[in-house]
Design an enzyme around this catalytic site. Sequence first.
Site, short mmCIF file in Angstrom:
data_model
loop_
_atom_site.label_atom_id
_atom_site.label_comp_id
_atom_site.label_asym_id
_atom_site.label_seq_id
_atom_site.Cartn_x
_atom_site.Cartn_y
_atom_site.Cartn_z
N LYS A 9 5.88 8.69 10.64
CA LYS A 9 4.92 8.39 11.70
C LYS A 9 5.55 8.62 13.08
O LYS A 9 6.78 8.79 13.18
CB LYS A 9 4.43 6.94 11.54
CG LYS A 9 3.67 6.70 10.23
CD LYS A 9 3.18 5.25 10.13
CE LYS A 9 2.40 5.02 8.84
NZ LYS A 9 1.88 3.63 8.75
N TYR A 49 -7.15 8.10 7.35
CA TYR A 49 -7.26 6.64 7.25
C TYR A 49 -8.69 6.17 7.00
O TYR A 49 -9.04 5.04 7.35
CB TYR A 49 -6.67 5.98 8.50
CG TYR A 49 -5.16 5.90 8.48
CD1 TYR A 49 -4.49 5.26 7.42
CD2 TYR A 49 -4.39 6.42 9.51
CE1 TYR A 49 -3.11 5.17 7.40
CE2 TYR A 49 -2.99 6.34 9.48
CZ TYR A 49 -2.37 5.71 8.42
OH TYR A 49 -1.00 5.62 8.38
N PHE A 57 -7.88 -3.24 12.83
CA PHE A 57 -6.74 -2.47 13.32
C PHE A 57 -6.99 -0.96 13.30
O PHE A 57 -6.10 -0.18 13.64
CB PHE A 57 -5.47 -2.80 12.52
CG PHE A 57 -5.58 -2.56 11.03
CD1 PHE A 57 -5.37 -1.30 10.49
CD2 PHE A 57 -5.90 -3.61 10.17
CE1 PHE A 57 -5.47 -1.07 9.12
CE2 PHE A 57 -6.00 -3.40 8.79
CZ PHE A 57 -5.78 -2.12 8.28
N ARG A 85 6.93 4.52 -2.63
CA ARG A 85 6.42 3.25 -2.09
C ARG A 85 7.53 2.19 -2.12
O ARG A 85 7.64 1.37 -1.21
CB ARG A 85 5.21 2.76 -2.91
CG ARG A 85 3.98 3.66 -2.81
CD ARG A 85 3.22 3.53 -1.52
NE ARG A 85 2.59 2.23 -1.35
CZ ARG A 85 1.76 1.95 -0.33
NH1 ARG A 85 1.49 2.87 0.60
NH2 ARG A 85 1.23 0.77 -0.21
N THR A 91 4.35 -3.13 3.60
CA THR A 91 3.65 -2.65 4.80
C THR A 91 4.19 -3.32 6.06
O THR A 91 4.42 -2.66 7.07
CB THR A 91 2.14 -2.94 4.67
OG1 THR A 91 1.68 -2.37 3.44
CG2 THR A 91 1.37 -2.35 5.83
N ARG A 102 11.35 0.58 5.68
CA ARG A 102 10.73 -0.34 6.64
C ARG A 102 11.58 -1.58 6.84
O ARG A 102 11.65 -2.14 7.94
CB ARG A 102 9.33 -0.71 6.15
CG ARG A 102 8.32 0.43 6.28
CD ARG A 102 7.07 0.15 5.48
NE ARG A 102 5.98 1.08 5.78
CZ ARG A 102 4.86 1.14 5.06
NH1 ARG A 102 4.69 0.35 4.01
NH2 ARG A 102 3.91 2.00 5.39
N ASN A 112 5.28 1.04 11.52
CA ASN A 112 6.10 0.86 10.31
C ASN A 112 6.68 2.18 9.76
O ASN A 112 6.96 2.31 8.58
CB ASN A 112 5.36 0.05 9.26
CG ASN A 112 4.06 0.71 8.84
OD1 ASN A 112 3.76 1.83 9.25
ND2 ASN A 112 3.29 0.03 8.01
N HIS A 115 4.54 6.66 6.09
CA HIS A 115 3.38 6.54 5.19
C HIS A 115 3.72 7.20 3.87
O HIS A 115 4.36 8.24 3.83
CB HIS A 115 2.16 7.25 5.79
CG HIS A 115 1.08 7.48 4.76
ND1 HIS A 115 0.16 6.52 4.44
CD2 HIS A 115 0.83 8.52 3.94
CE1 HIS A 115 -0.63 6.98 3.47
NE2 HIS A 115 -0.24 8.20 3.15
N GLU A 126 -4.84 13.17 0.21
CA GLU A 126 -4.05 13.30 1.44
C GLU A 126 -3.34 14.65 1.51
O GLU A 126 -3.27 15.26 2.58
CB GLU A 126 -3.05 12.14 1.52
CG GLU A 126 -3.76 10.80 1.72
CD GLU A 126 -2.87 9.58 1.45
OE1 GLU A 126 -1.68 9.75 1.13
OE2 GLU A 126 -3.40 8.46 1.56
#
Length: 148
Positions: A9, A49, A57, A85, A91, A102, A112, A115, A126
């Site tokens: 990100k 998203y 948010f 993950r 998250t 993270r 964070n 993704h 995606e």
Amino acid sequence: MERTFVMVKPDGVERGLVGEIIGRIEAKGFKLVGLKMLKLSQAMAERHYAEHRGKPFFQELVDFITSSPVVAMVWEGNGVIESVRKLMGKTNPLEAEPGTIRGDFGIYISKNIIHGSDSPESAAREIEIFFRPDELVEYQRSLDKWIF
Ligand code: RTP
Ligand code: MG
């Protein structure tokens, strides 16, 4: 072969964590099959998203993800979706275990760093948003008889 979509990100790119993140996924043994840097358009961000549309948010998330370039990747390998993950951590970076990306580098849920797709369906959806089929590279590594 299983594939997942991973994105560093804007905060991860600006903080110089691209190499660290690629290195961790590479060292785990997964194979990089697609890679590009881009700045997301509003439309692309809203599509990516879409599941969060309407949440409090959502606007902050779209504004953040379009604010600066991201590094988009496709990684391949046995169990890659769930494993990435795990490498990412929870998250909320304050809840993510040390040793995760993270957990090691983040403080804020809205910043964070990374993704990763959360299911095979998300991964397929995606990857299609970010990559044309001809942008994904199939190749053999000499270690593919050990890690695949
Ligand atoms: P991601 O999709 O970015 O990989 O993150 P995730 O699966 O761990 O989390 P998800 O539930 O899909 O949420 C997407 C992103 O929205 C932001 N978020 N903010 N302020 C909040 O309560 C909140 N909740 C989620 C996070 O940046 C999260 O990564
Ligand atoms: Mg998610």
